[in-house]
Design a protein around this motif. Sequence first.
Motif, short mmCIF file in Angstrom:
data_model
loop_
_atom_site.label_atom_id
_atom_site.label_comp_id
_atom_site.label_asym_id
_atom_site.label_seq_id
_atom_site.Cartn_x
_atom_site.Cartn_y
_atom_site.Cartn_z
N THR A 13 0.83 -1.21 0.00
CA THR A 13 0.00 0.00 0.00
C THR A 13 0.86 1.26 0.00
O THR A 13 0.62 2.19 -0.78
N GLU A 14 1.87 1.29 0.85
CA GLU A 14 2.73 2.48 0.96
C GLU A 14 3.61 2.65 -0.28
O GLU A 14 3.84 3.78 -0.73
N ARG A 17 1.44 4.11 -2.91
CA ARG A 17 1.21 5.53 -2.59
C ARG A 17 2.44 6.35 -3.00
O ARG A 17 2.30 7.44 -3.58
N GLU A 20 2.37 6.74 -6.77
CA GLU A 20 1.31 7.65 -7.21
C GLU A 20 1.62 9.09 -6.85
O GLU A 20 1.24 10.00 -7.59
N ASP A 21 2.30 9.31 -5.73
CA ASP A 21 2.61 10.68 -5.29
C ASP A 21 3.44 11.45 -6.31
O ASP A 21 3.37 12.68 -6.36
N SER A 60 10.54 8.64 -3.71
CA SER A 60 9.22 8.76 -3.11
C SER A 60 8.81 7.46 -2.41
O SER A 60 8.26 7.49 -1.31
N THR A 64 8.10 7.34 1.55
CA THR A 64 6.75 6.98 1.97
C THR A 64 6.75 5.73 2.84
O THR A 64 6.12 5.68 3.89
N THR A 121 -3.43 4.65 -14.01
CA THR A 121 -2.73 5.88 -13.68
C THR A 121 -2.85 6.83 -14.86
O THR A 121 -2.90 6.41 -16.01
#
Length: 123
Positions: A13-14, A17, A20-21, A60, A64, A121
């Motif tokens: 999950t992280e 994220r 995607e960030d 990232s 994250t 995306t």
Amino acid sequence: MTKKKADTDQLITEAIRGIEDVKGLDIEILDLRELENTVTDYFIICNGTSNTHVNAIVGSIQKTVSKAIQEKAWHIEGSENSEWVLMDYVHVVVHVFQKHIREYYDIEGLWGDAKSVKFNTTN
């Protein structure tokens, strides 16, 4: 749910994220758990548009994941040329490609028997 499973799910999950960030593209998760002779449980595959973008995605993900679950990659390879960076979190391996390199190596095709989840995306 076992602690390993919970930790792995949270790591995935992280990592997603983190991708995607910074607008990482074409995110796909391959579940390798039911295949024989695999070195990890999951691959997360995505791509960036340039060396700089690939580096931004890798940074990232590191930030994250580290901030959320205090996990660091066991090993990172490929940062020198940033065409294909592999981040090994033991149970999860993240592959960050430039698009043409991803198409050339076709990891999804090589691991075609794995269950796959794709994320939509957009730029």
